[in-house]
Design a protein around this motif. Structure first.
Motif, PDB file in Angstrom:
ATOM      1  N   PRO A  14       7.539  -1.843  -3.681  1.00  9.75           N
ATOM      2  CA  PRO A  14       7.802  -1.827  -2.241  1.00  9.75           C
ATOM      3  C   PRO A  14       8.442  -0.523  -1.744  1.00  9.75           C
ATOM      4  O   PRO A  14       8.235  -0.129  -0.607  1.00  9.75           O
ATOM      5  CB  PRO A  14       8.743  -3.014  -2.040  1.00  9.75           C
ATOM      6  CG  PRO A  14       8.372  -3.964  -3.137  1.00  9.75           C
ATOM      7  CD  PRO A  14       8.052  -3.063  -4.315  1.00  9.75           C
ATOM      8  N   ASP A  15       9.203   0.165  -2.611  1.00 11.64           N
ATOM      9  CA  ASP A  15       9.835   1.426  -2.203  1.00 11.64           C
ATOM     10  C   ASP A  15       8.921   2.631  -2.407  1.00 11.64           C
ATOM     11  O   ASP A  15       9.313   3.772  -2.183  1.00 11.64           O
ATOM     12  CB  ASP A  15      11.157   1.633  -2.938  1.00 11.64           C
ATOM     13  CG  ASP A  15      10.998   1.889  -4.428  1.00 11.64           C
ATOM     14  OD1 ASP A  15       9.858   1.877  -4.933  1.00 11.64           O
ATOM     15  OD2 ASP A  15      12.026   2.101  -5.102  1.00 11.64           O
ATOM     16  N   GLY A  16       7.674   2.394  -2.861  1.00 11.14           N
ATOM     17  CA  GLY A  16       6.710   3.479  -3.046  1.00 11.14           C
ATOM     18  C   GLY A  16       6.668   4.051  -4.443  1.00 11.14           C
ATOM     19  O   GLY A  16       5.859   4.928  -4.727  1.00 11.14           O
ATOM     20  N   THR A  17       7.519   3.563  -5.345  1.00 12.74           N
ATOM     21  CA  THR A  17       7.523   4.048  -6.717  1.00 12.74           C
ATOM     22  C   THR A  17       6.215   3.670  -7.401  1.00 12.74           C
ATOM     23  O   THR A  17       5.771   2.528  -7.315  1.00 12.74           O
ATOM     24  CB  THR A  17       8.705   3.436  -7.507  1.00 12.74           C
ATOM     25  OG1 THR A  17       9.915   3.744  -6.828  1.00 12.74           O
ATOM     26  CG2 THR A  17       8.754   3.971  -8.918  1.00 12.74           C
ATOM     27  N   LEU A  18       5.603   4.640  -8.088  1.00 15.26           N
ATOM     28  CA  LEU A  18       4.350   4.424  -8.798  1.00 15.26           C
ATOM     29  C   LEU A  18       4.631   4.257 -10.282  1.00 15.26           C
ATOM     30  O   LEU A  18       5.420   5.009 -10.861  1.00 15.26           O
ATOM     31  CB  LEU A  18       3.421   5.619  -8.589  1.00 15.26           C
ATOM     32  CG  LEU A  18       2.032   5.508  -9.201  1.00 15.26           C
ATOM     33  CD1 LEU A  18       1.185   4.538  -8.405  1.00 15.26           C
ATOM     34  CD2 LEU A  18       1.380   6.873  -9.260  1.00 15.26           C
ATOM     35  N   LYS A  19       3.983   3.285 -10.913  1.00 13.78           N
ATOM     36  CA  LYS A  19       4.149   3.047 -12.343  1.00 13.78           C
ATOM     37  C   LYS A  19       2.787   2.769 -12.944  1.00 13.78           C
ATOM     38  O   LYS A  19       1.976   2.053 -12.356  1.00 13.78           O
ATOM     39  CB  LYS A  19       5.071   1.847 -12.572  1.00 13.78           C
ATOM     40  CG  LYS A  19       5.266   1.499 -14.025  1.00 13.78           C
ATOM     41  CD  LYS A  19       6.190   0.292 -14.178  1.00 13.78           C
ATOM     42  CE  LYS A  19       6.377  -0.070 -15.641  1.00 13.78           C
ATOM     43  NZ  LYS A  19       7.236  -1.247 -15.790  1.00 13.78           N
ATOM     44  N   VAL A  36       4.120  -7.629 -16.763  1.00 17.41           N
ATOM     45  CA  VAL A  36       4.490  -8.374 -15.557  1.00 17.41           C
ATOM     46  C   VAL A  36       4.568  -7.409 -14.383  1.00 17.41           C
ATOM     47  O   VAL A  36       5.273  -6.406 -14.439  1.00 17.41           O
ATOM     48  CB  VAL A  36       5.851  -9.088 -15.740  1.00 17.41           C
ATOM     49  CG1 VAL A  36       6.280  -9.766 -14.451  1.00 17.41           C
ATOM     50  CG2 VAL A  36       5.778 -10.089 -16.888  1.00 17.41           C
ATOM     51  N   VAL A  37       3.820  -7.714 -13.325  1.00 19.56           N
ATOM     52  CA  VAL A  37       3.893  -6.946 -12.078  1.00 19.56           C
ATOM     53  C   VAL A  37       4.836  -7.710 -11.151  1.00 19.56           C
ATOM     54  O   VAL A  37       4.591  -8.866 -10.825  1.00 19.56           O
ATOM     55  CB  VAL A  37       2.499  -6.807 -11.421  1.00 19.56           C
ATOM     56  CG1 VAL A  37       2.608  -6.080 -10.086  1.00 19.56           C
ATOM     57  CG2 VAL A  37       1.536  -6.094 -12.361  1.00 19.56           C
ATOM     58  N   PRO A  38       5.928  -7.061 -10.722  1.00 24.87           N
ATOM     59  CA  PRO A  38       6.904  -7.766  -9.888  1.00 24.87           C
ATOM     60  C   PRO A  38       6.355  -8.190  -8.527  1.00 24.87           C
ATOM     61  O   PRO A  38       5.452  -7.554  -7.973  1.00 24.87           O
ATOM     62  CB  PRO A  38       8.019  -6.730  -9.696  1.00 24.87           C
ATOM     63  CG  PRO A  38       7.804  -5.695 -10.736  1.00 24.87           C
ATOM     64  CD  PRO A  38       6.336  -5.700 -11.032  1.00 24.87           C
ATOM     65  N   LYS A  39       6.928  -9.244  -8.006  1.00 26.60           N
ATOM     66  CA  LYS A  39       6.583  -9.745  -6.682  1.00 26.60           C
ATOM     67  C   LYS A  39       6.745  -8.622  -5.645  1.00 26.60           C
ATOM     68  O   LYS A  39       7.687  -7.827  -5.716  1.00 26.60           O
ATOM     69  CB  LYS A  39       7.523 -10.904  -6.323  1.00 26.60           C
ATOM     70  CG  LYS A  39       7.331 -11.448  -4.947  1.00 26.60           C
ATOM     71  CD  LYS A  39       8.334 -12.548  -4.673  1.00 26.60           C
ATOM     72  CE  LYS A  39       8.205 -13.068  -3.262  1.00 26.60           C
ATOM     73  NZ  LYS A  39       9.179 -14.128  -2.973  1.00 26.60           N
ATOM     74  N   GLY A  40       5.813  -8.550  -4.728  1.00 28.58           N
ATOM     75  CA  GLY A  40       5.889  -7.557  -3.662  1.00 28.58           C
ATOM     76  C   GLY A  40       5.238  -6.231  -3.989  1.00 28.58           C
ATOM     77  O   GLY A  40       5.141  -5.360  -3.132  1.00 28.58           O
ATOM     78  N   SER A  41       4.783  -6.051  -5.232  1.00 29.38           N
ATOM     79  CA  SER A  41       4.133  -4.799  -5.632  1.00 29.38           C
ATOM     80  C   SER A  41       2.624  -4.901  -5.444  1.00 29.38           C
ATOM     81  O   SER A  41       2.034  -5.958  -5.621  1.00 29.38           O
ATOM     82  CB  SER A  41       4.413  -4.499  -7.105  1.00 29.38           C
ATOM     83  OG  SER A  41       5.773  -4.267  -7.331  1.00 29.38           O
ATOM     84  N   TRP A  42       2.017  -3.775  -5.081  1.00 31.84           N
ATOM     85  CA  TRP A  42       0.570  -3.665  -5.058  1.00 31.84           C
ATOM     86  C   TRP A  42       0.141  -3.266  -6.462  1.00 31.84           C
ATOM     87  O   TRP A  42       0.849  -2.518  -7.137  1.00 31.84           O
ATOM     88  CB  TRP A  42       0.122  -2.590  -4.080  1.00 31.84           C
ATOM     89  CG  TRP A  42       0.361  -2.927  -2.653  1.00 31.84           C
ATOM     90  CD1 TRP A  42       1.438  -2.568  -1.885  1.00 31.84           C
ATOM     91  CD2 TRP A  42      -0.490  -3.692  -1.811  1.00 31.84           C
ATOM     92  NE1 TRP A  42       1.306  -3.064  -0.624  1.00 31.84           N
ATOM     93  CE2 TRP A  42       0.127  -3.762  -0.548  1.00 31.84           C
ATOM     94  CE3 TRP A  42      -1.711  -4.325  -1.992  1.00 31.84           C
ATOM     95  CZ2 TRP A  42      -0.445  -4.435   0.525  1.00 31.84           C
ATOM     96  CZ3 TRP A  42      -2.279  -4.990  -0.918  1.00 31.84           C
ATOM     97  CH2 TRP A  42      -1.647  -5.030   0.320  1.00 31.84           C
ATOM     98  N   LYS A  89      -1.382   4.720   4.415  1.00 30.60           N
ATOM     99  CA  LYS A  89      -0.434   4.676   5.543  1.00 30.60           C
ATOM    100  C   LYS A  89       0.953   4.224   5.092  1.00 30.60           C
ATOM    101  O   LYS A  89       1.969   4.730   5.557  1.00 30.60           O
ATOM    102  CB  LYS A  89      -0.934   3.734   6.643  1.00 30.60           C
ATOM    103  CG  LYS A  89      -2.036   4.299   7.471  1.00 30.60           C
ATOM    104  CD  LYS A  89      -2.449   3.302   8.546  1.00 30.60           C
ATOM    105  CE  LYS A  89      -3.658   3.788   9.316  1.00 30.60           C
ATOM    106  NZ  LYS A  89      -4.099   2.802  10.306  1.00 30.60           N
ATOM    107  N   LEU A  90       0.982   3.226   4.191  1.00 35.98           N
ATOM    108  CA  LEU A  90       2.260   2.696   3.726  1.00 35.98           C
ATOM    109  C   LEU A  90       2.986   3.636   2.777  1.00 35.98           C
ATOM    110  O   LEU A  90       4.222   3.712   2.778  1.00 35.98           O
ATOM    111  CB  LEU A  90       2.042   1.348   3.020  1.00 35.98           C
ATOM    112  CG  LEU A  90       1.626   0.184   3.876  1.00 35.98           C
ATOM    113  CD1 LEU A  90       1.243  -1.004   3.016  1.00 35.98           C
ATOM    114  CD2 LEU A  90       2.773  -0.204   4.813  1.00 35.98           C
TER     115      LEU A  90
END
Length: 91
Positions: A14-19, A36-42, A89-90
């Motif tokens: 959500p803060d834009g950090t890429l992993k 595990v991909v955390p909730k709220g992540s794309w 955009k995000l």
């Protein structure tokens, strides 16, 4: 991860950090069998084409067999498929 070539999972928090995480069978080379991909992540994924286990590069006959388990449960009404334009955009 079940079988086949490694797969790279890309997450945007959500803060834009890429992993990036590589799913695959070569644990000694940094691969992992599950992630595990955390909730709220794309997230999305792509074939890890620079590795094929025999020193070469993969081809069009390669595959990755993976599964996606969600908890507590999946409901299509909560699902949102992001578009390139929306994500740019995000982030």
């Amino acid at each position: 991860f079940y079988l086949g070539r490694p797969l790279t999972v890309v997450e945007i928090a959500p803060d834009g950090t890429l992993k990036k995480t590589t799913l695959g069978q070569n644990i000694l080379n940094g691969h992992t069998l599950q992630h595990v991909v955390p909730k709220g992540s794309w997230f999305g994924s792509y074939p890890t084409n620079d590795y094929d286990g025999d020193g070469g590069v993969g081809d069009e006959h390669d595959y990755s067999l993976v599964g996606c388990t969600v908890a507590p449960g999946f409901d299509f009404s909560d699902f949102e498929l992001g578009t390139r334009e929306q994500l740019l955009k995000l982030f």
